[in-house]
Design a protein around this motif. Structure first.
Motif, PDB file in Angstrom:
ATOM      1  N   ARG A  74       0.742  -1.380  -0.112  1.00 24.39           N
ATOM      2  CA  ARG A  74       0.091  -0.036  -0.161  1.00 24.39           C
ATOM      3  C   ARG A  74       0.842   1.424   0.116  1.00 24.39           C
ATOM      4  NH1 ARG A  74      -3.081  -1.562   3.626  1.00 24.39           N
ATOM      5  NH2 ARG A  74      -4.714  -2.201   2.338  1.00 24.39           N
ATOM      6  N   ARG A  75       0.611   2.208  -0.789  1.00 19.62           N
ATOM      7  CA  ARG A  75       1.323   3.463  -0.981  1.00 19.62           C
ATOM      8  C   ARG A  75       0.790   4.327   0.078  1.00 19.62           C
ATOM      9  NH1 ARG A  75       4.263   7.608  -1.194  1.00 19.62           N
ATOM     10  NH2 ARG A  75       4.863   8.403  -2.928  1.00 19.62           N
ATOM     11  N   ILE A  76       1.455   5.076   0.957  1.00 16.92           N
ATOM     12  CA  ILE A  76       1.114   5.900   1.656  1.00 16.92           C
ATOM     13  C   ILE A  76       1.507   7.260   1.283  1.00 16.92           C
ATOM     14  CG2 ILE A  76       1.257   6.818   4.333  1.00 16.92           C
ATOM     15  CD1 ILE A  76      -0.043   4.094   3.982  1.00 16.92           C
ATOM     16  N   ASN A  77       0.545   8.101   0.679  1.00 16.86           N
ATOM     17  CA  ASN A  77       0.674   9.404   0.162  1.00 16.86           C
ATOM     18  C   ASN A  77       0.978  10.587   1.101  1.00 16.86           C
ATOM     19  OD1 ASN A  77      -1.407   7.770  -1.887  1.00 16.86           O
ATOM     20  ND2 ASN A  77      -0.125   9.023  -2.955  1.00 16.86           N
ATOM     21  N   ASP A 135      10.781   7.516   6.143  1.00 11.92           N
ATOM     22  CA  ASP A 135      11.407   6.450   5.365  1.00 11.92           C
ATOM     23  C   ASP A 135      10.694   5.477   5.077  1.00 11.92           C
ATOM     24  OD1 ASP A 135      13.619   8.229   5.397  1.00 11.92           O
ATOM     25  OD2 ASP A 135      14.472   7.355   6.882  1.00 11.92           O
ATOM     26  N   MET A 136       9.957   4.629   5.979  1.00 12.16           N
ATOM     27  CA  MET A 136       9.110   3.550   5.676  1.00 12.16           C
ATOM     28  C   MET A 136       7.926   3.747   4.618  1.00 12.16           C
ATOM     29  SD  MET A 136       7.052   1.139   8.424  1.00 12.16           S
ATOM     30  CE  MET A 136       5.843   1.904   8.653  1.00 12.16           C
ATOM     31  N   PHE A 137       7.403   4.995   4.906  1.00 16.48           N
ATOM     32  CA  PHE A 137       6.035   5.000   4.117  1.00 16.48           C
ATOM     33  C   PHE A 137       6.478   5.716   2.745  1.00 16.48           C
ATOM     34  CE2 PHE A 137       3.683   5.396   8.070  1.00 16.48           C
ATOM     35  CZ  PHE A 137       3.161   4.087   8.131  1.00 16.48           C
ATOM     36  N   GLU A 138       7.730   6.219   2.594  1.00 14.80           N
ATOM     37  CA  GLU A 138       8.171   6.874   1.306  1.00 14.80           C
ATOM     38  C   GLU A 138       7.310   8.071   0.994  1.00 14.80           C
ATOM     39  OE1 GLU A 138       8.619   4.001  -1.672  1.00 14.80           O
ATOM     40  OE2 GLU A 138      10.437   3.023  -1.010  1.00 14.80           O
ATOM     41  N   SER A 139       6.768   8.843   1.889  1.00 15.66           N
ATOM     42  CA  SER A 139       6.181   9.904   2.209  1.00 15.66           C
ATOM     43  C   SER A 139       6.594  11.311   1.490  1.00 15.66           C
ATOM     44  CB  SER A 139       5.282  10.308   3.072  1.00 15.66           C
ATOM     45  OG  SER A 139       4.607   9.055   3.602  1.00 15.66           O
ATOM     46  N   ASP A 140       5.926  12.239   1.053  1.00 16.00           N
ATOM     47  CA  ASP A 140       6.671  13.343   0.455  1.00 16.00           C
ATOM     48  C   ASP A 140       6.861  14.498   1.378  1.00 16.00           C
ATOM     49  OD1 ASP A 140       6.930  12.188  -2.204  1.00 16.00           O
ATOM     50  OD2 ASP A 140       4.725  12.943  -2.585  1.00 16.00           O
ATOM     51  N   GLY A 141       6.134  14.274   2.380  1.00 12.36           N
ATOM     52  CA  GLY A 141       6.096  15.154   3.422  1.00 12.36           C
ATOM     53  C   GLY A 141       5.437  14.817   4.884  1.00 12.36           C
TER      54      GLY A 141
END
Length: 515
Positions: free
Chosen positions: A208-211, A282-288
């Motif tokens: 699942r991508r966490i935006n 880092d884990m979610f690779e979120s933009d902010g």
């Protein structure tokens, strides 16, 4: 409804806060004043297991000041809650009694799930674009004193909420003295966090991508509101976060206080908060990360405003509780067609018997959760389903449920298949109250009946019509299917129903040819 004043008092790990709100049907609710006192209860709670007499005296003095302010303002209603610092101390009952006796204020100690649910409500009520945000992968994280709560949303549904035992105060208290320097402390905490988050990522995040990452944390909110004071909604890009992180991570608390004018108590917890937030990014690779300036008090005010019909939410929080329950059922491989059938039939019986059982909307929700989760014990054992399900429910967090409500659901599920005990027997092995026992009995009787109607697990009984006639509850169904198994199981399980309601459940089948 006239304009009312509501006060929320929150006793937290590092500060005690009172917010005053104006509540009206025209303007909804908005905060008109906020008072905070820095009282570091967290270190005492995590190191001593109790609150020192000096800090308890200061807390009582602060609460008495708050009480005088409420009297002076003629506040219409208030709620005072305690969080993890009071929840986890060994002397909890005694401390609870001292606070109430010396202040005259009623105190509620929140369970972890209640606390996080109020945080979540606060964010939803104060963030206009919340509904749009959670349509895509979103994680709400609360970086608390002793633990980290992660709630994941996708497609407007709550997927899961999990508590990770790593927090800003507890980790600093335990590991900072062991570290050689600040750089070593960062490495230790990052390794601990990586280990804890690995299991979460594999079990719950998967692909699942966490935006969007939304974090509730006083220390980070204070830092970035200082750095970017003109942003109405405090959204920090990854580049901005990394820049600030690299500036503070190797500083000590004195240096942070001097450079950023942040109170020393907040500065002490800022570095571990930042390390935890970086690990999540880092884990979610979120933009902010969003850092809303909200607290539990805003969630309490929202509940008060809803109860007084001053606001109506576009978001259904009950649906979040049900979505979390369905996620748990799916995790334990429950038979989905069966639990949907039991859920529908349970609610049909409940709704038709409102005047008889005299239970409300909240109890209806507890019955629905019980129906969704009643089969989860089979994942552990096919021969000891009841006790396995009971134990699963006692240790599994369902966001939004109090400890009492979770205990009710666990016992409903347990006695769905076991013989129902009398109170004197049950009270010897559990801490179920008399009030809880009555609710458990009423809802268990309904769940047993609904479960019996799908004994075959083939959903032969659907769209039932429930009516009360004399001393019977007629469960009418239009079907040409063989219902011998369902009818026999219902007759076998009807003793509790008759004992609780003084009514006998009867399955009445009408053939489609006779319609």
């Amino acid at each position: 409804m006239a304009v009312k004043l509501f006060a929320s008092i929150m006793i937290g790990s590092s500060e005690t806060e009172m917010k005053i709100y104006e509540v009206s049907p025209k303007k909804g609710f908005h905060m008109i004043d906020c008072m905070t006192r820095r009282i570091d209860l967290g270190l005492d709670a995590y190191e001593r297991g109790s609150i020192s007499p000096q800090k308890l005296d200061r807390l009582v003095e602060t609460l008495n000041e708050f009480g005088e302010i409420m009297q002076g303002l003629r506040v219409d209603s208030y709620r005072m809650v305690g969080t993890s610092a009071l929840r986890e101390i060994k002397t909890g009952l005694v401390t609870h009694d001292i606070i109430e006796r010396r202040t005259g204020l009623k105190l509620l100690i929140l369970s972890n799930t209640e606390q996080r649910f109020l945080d979540y409500k606060a964010i939803a009520s104060q963030t206009e674009s919340f509904e749009q945000v959670i349509k895509k992968g979103t994680a709400i994280v609360d970086i608390g004193g002793s633990s980290l709560q992660i709630s994941v949303f996708d497609k407007d549904k709550l997927i899961t909420t999990q508590n990770v035992r790593i927090g800003k105060i507890a980790t600093r208290s335990r590991f900072y003295p062991l570290a050689k320097n600040n750089e070593h402390f960062e490495k230790i905490l990052a390794e601990l966090l990586d280990h804890e988050l690995y299991g979460f990522e594999k079990l719950y995040q998967k692909d699942r991508r966490i935006n969007t990452l939304i974090a509730t944390n006083k220390e980070l909110q204070t830092l970035f509101s200082t750095l970017y004071p003109n942003r109405p909604v405090l959204t920090v890009t990854r580049e901005e976060f990394d820049s600030a992180y690299n500036s503070i991570v190797y500083m000590n608390a004195e240096e942070i206080t001097e450079r950023y004018s942040i109170p020393f108590d907040l500065a002490q917890a800022l570095v571990p908060s930042a390390i935890i937030c970086k690990g999540l990014l880092d884990m979610f690779e979120s933009d902010g990360v969003w850092l809303p300036d909200v607290s539990i008090g805003d969630g309490l005010a929202y509940d008060y405003a809803v109860a007084n019909k001053a606001v109506s939410s576009a978001h259904s929080f009950d649906e979040d509780i049900l979505a979390a329950s369905r996620s748990i059922a799916k995790r334990y491989k429950s038979h989905q067609p069966h639990i949907r059938n039991v859920e529908e039939n349970s609610l049909a019986i409940f709704d038709k018997m409102k005047k008889i059982h005299n239970l409300g909307k909240r109890e209806r929700l507890l019955l629905q959760i019980s129906a969704i989760l009643h089969n989860c014990g089979k994942y552990i054992s096919l021969t000891d389903v009841a006790d396995c399900a009971y134990n699963i429910l006692l240790v599994t967090e369902i966001i939004g449920l109090s400890q009492s409500e979770q205990r009710i659901v666990a016992n409903i599920i347990r006695f769905n298949t076991l013989d129902f005990p009398y109170y004197e027997e049950l009270s010897q092995t559990t801490n179920v109250s008399r009030e809880e026992y009555i609710v458990i009995a009423k809802l268990t009787a309904i769940l047993k009946a609904a479960n019996a109607l799908d004994r075959s697990h083939h959903q032969r009984v659907t769209d039932i019509r429930v009516s009360v006639k004399g001393d019977e509850v007629i469960l009418g169904v239009l079907s040409d299917k063989d219902l011998t198994l369902e009818r026999g199981t219902l007759e076998e399980k009807d003793s509790l129903f008759e004992e609780v309601y003084n009514l006998k459940p009867v399955l009445h089948q009408t053939s489609t040819a006779r319609k």
